[in-house]
Scaffold this motif. Sequence first.
Motif, PDB file in Angstrom:
ATOM      1  N   TRP A  10     -41.595  24.157  -7.192  1.00 27.74           N
ATOM      2  CA  TRP A  10     -41.113  22.956  -6.486  1.00 27.74           C
ATOM      3  C   TRP A  10     -39.809  23.198  -5.745  1.00 27.74           C
ATOM      4  O   TRP A  10     -39.367  22.352  -4.983  1.00 27.74           O
ATOM      5  CB  TRP A  10     -40.938  21.800  -7.472  1.00 27.74           C
ATOM      6  CG  TRP A  10     -42.205  21.314  -8.113  1.00 27.74           C
ATOM      7  CD1 TRP A  10     -43.461  21.857  -7.994  1.00 27.74           C
ATOM      8  CD2 TRP A  10     -42.354  20.182  -8.996  1.00 27.74           C
ATOM      9  NE1 TRP A  10     -44.372  21.134  -8.736  1.00 27.74           N
ATOM     10  CE2 TRP A  10     -43.718  20.097  -9.364  1.00 27.74           C
ATOM     11  CE3 TRP A  10     -41.467  19.249  -9.518  1.00 27.74           C
ATOM     12  CZ2 TRP A  10     -44.212  19.110 -10.217  1.00 27.74           C
ATOM     13  CZ3 TRP A  10     -41.955  18.263 -10.364  1.00 27.74           C
ATOM     14  CH2 TRP A  10     -43.308  18.183 -10.703  1.00 27.74           C
ATOM     15  N   LYS A  14     -37.569  16.844  -4.840  1.00 28.82           N
ATOM     16  CA  LYS A  14     -37.925  15.701  -5.690  1.00 28.82           C
ATOM     17  C   LYS A  14     -36.741  15.150  -6.498  1.00 28.82           C
ATOM     18  O   LYS A  14     -35.901  15.905  -6.988  1.00 28.82           O
ATOM     19  CB  LYS A  14     -39.063  16.042  -6.680  1.00 28.82           C
ATOM     20  CG  LYS A  14     -40.342  16.559  -6.038  1.00 28.82           C
ATOM     21  CD  LYS A  14     -41.085  15.472  -5.315  1.00 28.82           C
ATOM     22  CE  LYS A  14     -42.332  15.992  -4.620  1.00 28.82           C
ATOM     23  NZ  LYS A  14     -42.898  15.023  -3.681  1.00 28.82           N
ATOM     24  N   GLU A  18     -39.683  10.818  -8.640  1.00 23.35           N
ATOM     25  CA  GLU A  18     -40.714  11.498  -7.833  1.00 23.35           C
ATOM     26  C   GLU A  18     -41.354  12.658  -8.612  1.00 23.35           C
ATOM     27  O   GLU A  18     -42.561  12.895  -8.518  1.00 23.35           O
ATOM     28  CB  GLU A  18     -40.100  12.041  -6.534  1.00 23.35           C
ATOM     29  CG  GLU A  18     -39.723  10.968  -5.532  1.00 23.35           C
ATOM     30  CD  GLU A  18     -38.819  11.491  -4.409  1.00 23.35           C
ATOM     31  OE1 GLU A  18     -38.596  10.733  -3.453  1.00 23.35           O
ATOM     32  OE2 GLU A  18     -38.331  12.644  -4.493  1.00 23.35           O
ATOM     33  N   THR A  21     -43.816  11.216 -11.113  1.00 25.09           N
ATOM     34  CA  THR A  21     -45.031  10.749 -10.430  1.00 25.09           C
ATOM     35  C   THR A  21     -45.912  11.940 -10.055  1.00 25.09           C
ATOM     36  O   THR A  21     -47.122  11.954 -10.306  1.00 25.09           O
ATOM     37  CB  THR A  21     -44.658   9.961  -9.144  1.00 25.09           C
ATOM     38  OG1 THR A  21     -43.804   8.902  -9.527  1.00 25.09           O
ATOM     39  CG2 THR A  21     -45.874   9.414  -8.441  1.00 25.09           C
ATOM     40  N   LEU A  22     -45.274  12.955  -9.474  1.00 19.88           N
ATOM     41  CA  LEU A  22     -46.039  14.132  -9.033  1.00 19.88           C
ATOM     42  C   LEU A  22     -46.756  14.793 -10.209  1.00 19.88           C
ATOM     43  O   LEU A  22     -47.958  15.082 -10.144  1.00 19.88           O
ATOM     44  CB  LEU A  22     -45.103  15.131  -8.338  1.00 19.88           C
ATOM     45  CG  LEU A  22     -45.731  16.464  -7.920  1.00 19.88           C
ATOM     46  CD1 LEU A  22     -46.876  16.257  -6.922  1.00 19.88           C
ATOM     47  CD2 LEU A  22     -44.679  17.399  -7.305  1.00 19.88           C
ATOM     48  N   GLU A  25     -49.698  12.751 -11.533  1.00 22.02           N
ATOM     49  CA  GLU A  25     -50.868  12.844 -10.638  1.00 22.02           C
ATOM     50  C   GLU A  25     -51.590  14.183 -10.834  1.00 22.02           C
ATOM     51  O   GLU A  25     -52.815  14.237 -10.950  1.00 22.02           O
ATOM     52  CB  GLU A  25     -50.423  12.717  -9.171  1.00 22.02           C
ATOM     53  CG  GLU A  25     -50.027  11.304  -8.772  1.00 22.02           C
ATOM     54  CD  GLU A  25     -49.405  11.249  -7.365  1.00 22.02           C
ATOM     55  OE1 GLU A  25     -48.950  10.158  -6.992  1.00 22.02           O
ATOM     56  OE2 GLU A  25     -49.372  12.295  -6.659  1.00 22.02           O
ATOM     57  N   ILE A  26     -50.801  15.254 -10.881  1.00 23.96           N
ATOM     58  CA  ILE A  26     -51.419  16.587 -11.048  1.00 23.96           C
ATOM     59  C   ILE A  26     -52.157  16.651 -12.382  1.00 23.96           C
ATOM     60  O   ILE A  26     -53.299  17.097 -12.469  1.00 23.96           O
ATOM     61  CB  ILE A  26     -50.353  17.709 -10.960  1.00 23.96           C
ATOM     62  CG1 ILE A  26     -49.735  17.771  -9.576  1.00 23.96           C
ATOM     63  CG2 ILE A  26     -50.958  19.067 -11.325  1.00 23.96           C
ATOM     64  CD1 ILE A  26     -48.510  18.686  -9.459  1.00 23.96           C
ATOM     65  N   SER A 240     -47.409  22.702  -3.314  1.00 22.90           N
ATOM     66  CA  SER A 240     -47.384  22.267  -4.717  1.00 22.90           C
ATOM     67  C   SER A 240     -46.661  20.931  -4.868  1.00 22.90           C
ATOM     68  O   SER A 240     -46.643  20.344  -5.945  1.00 22.90           O
ATOM     69  CB  SER A 240     -46.698  23.317  -5.604  1.00 22.90           C
ATOM     70  OG  SER A 240     -45.303  23.337  -5.389  1.00 22.90           O
ATOM     71  N   LEU A 241     -46.070  20.443  -3.765  1.00 23.71           N
ATOM     72  CA  LEU A 241     -45.360  19.159  -3.819  1.00 23.71           C
ATOM     73  C   LEU A 241     -46.284  17.991  -3.515  1.00 23.71           C
ATOM     74  O   LEU A 241     -45.862  16.834  -3.527  1.00 23.71           O
ATOM     75  CB  LEU A 241     -44.200  19.175  -2.809  1.00 23.71           C
ATOM     76  CG  LEU A 241     -43.129  20.238  -3.068  1.00 23.71           C
ATOM     77  CD1 LEU A 241     -42.152  20.327  -1.909  1.00 23.71           C
ATOM     78  CD2 LEU A 241     -42.392  19.950  -4.374  1.00 23.71           C
ATOM     79  N   LYS A 242     -47.539  18.300  -3.203  1.00 20.58           N
ATOM     80  CA  LYS A 242     -48.536  17.242  -2.943  1.00 20.58           C
ATOM     81  C   LYS A 242     -49.659  17.436  -3.946  1.00 20.58           C
ATOM     82  O   LYS A 242     -50.330  18.481  -3.943  1.00 20.58           O
ATOM     83  CB  LYS A 242     -49.062  17.364  -1.516  1.00 20.58           C
ATOM     84  CG  LYS A 242     -48.006  17.112  -0.484  1.00 20.58           C
ATOM     85  CD  LYS A 242     -48.597  17.146   0.919  1.00 20.58           C
ATOM     86  CE  LYS A 242     -47.477  17.227   1.945  1.00 20.58           C
ATOM     87  NZ  LYS A 242     -47.665  18.306   2.899  1.00 20.58           N
ATOM     88  N   SER A 243     -49.873  16.419  -4.788  1.00 22.93           N
ATOM     89  CA  SER A 243     -50.833  16.569  -5.893  1.00 22.93           C
ATOM     90  C   SER A 243     -52.233  16.917  -5.381  1.00 22.93           C
ATOM     91  O   SER A 243     -52.921  17.748  -5.966  1.00 22.93           O
ATOM     92  CB  SER A 243     -50.865  15.309  -6.751  1.00 22.93           C
ATOM     93  OG  SER A 243     -51.045  14.169  -5.947  1.00 22.93           O
TER      94      SER A 243
END
Length: 253
Positions: A10, A14, A18, A21-22, A25-26, A240-243
């Motif tokens: 990451w 973040k 955040e 949350t990330l 989600e992952i 890797s910052l977007k699930s």
Amino acid sequence: MRKRIVAGNWKMNKTYEEALTLVSEIDNMVKDEVNGDVTVIVAPPFPFLQSVGKLTQGNDRMHLAAQNVSEHESGAYTGEVSAAMLKSVGVQYVIIGHSERRMYHHEDAQSLYKKLKTAIAQGITPIFCCGEPLEERDADRHFDYVDKQLHDSLSYLSNEEFDNVVVAYEPIWAIGTGRTASSQQAQEMHAYIREQLSRMFDAEAAFKCSILYGGSCNPGNAKELFSQPDVDGGLIGGASLKSRDFTDIIKSF
Ligand code: 3PY
């Protein structure tokens, strides 16, 4: 069979909310969508490690990594974080020798060797990064450059110490540039790295070592890269910052 690994670096991104949350989600996507035998690693910034680790505790596939570790064990080193501290909050992996740390924080081979030793002594698996700048590739010196990086930091480890090391090949010209090594360029360097490792350590240890590719790996190119025989996964930056993107990369195996 080598361990297949997808690790998300990451970097310095973040906020606390955040990050939670990330990772939630992952975690959910991995539970719902990932069937194969893949080790998923997330490497959030230091302050979020413990909370992120707690959220993934119930998921056997998910593992926690730090992005750095001090070369020192403890003491008067303001701002440093030791391997024992990482271990005490559940960290299982640590990225060592990322090109951004070599470049902006002047980490040299000797310091990286000490970081490897202290992580291994705490039972934390290092993800040791190597990779050449563009001018070395253009001058056709990339193999020698990477060989020296491996030799200068890894070769002093014993076979036993090396047993748990993961290597990540990240050509600097492909980091954050949107430019990726072709699957053929990645494969030839990974095979070369494995060959050099087999000269430094037991052939079996070299064969068992997971070698990850890093550098603008995304859902569009991961499948092709991961299909190469010596590419055992990826160390993923921006994606890797977007699930959704990260999970799609994990599903590319
Ligand atoms: C990248 O892909 O940008 C990375 O540096 C991963 O560590």
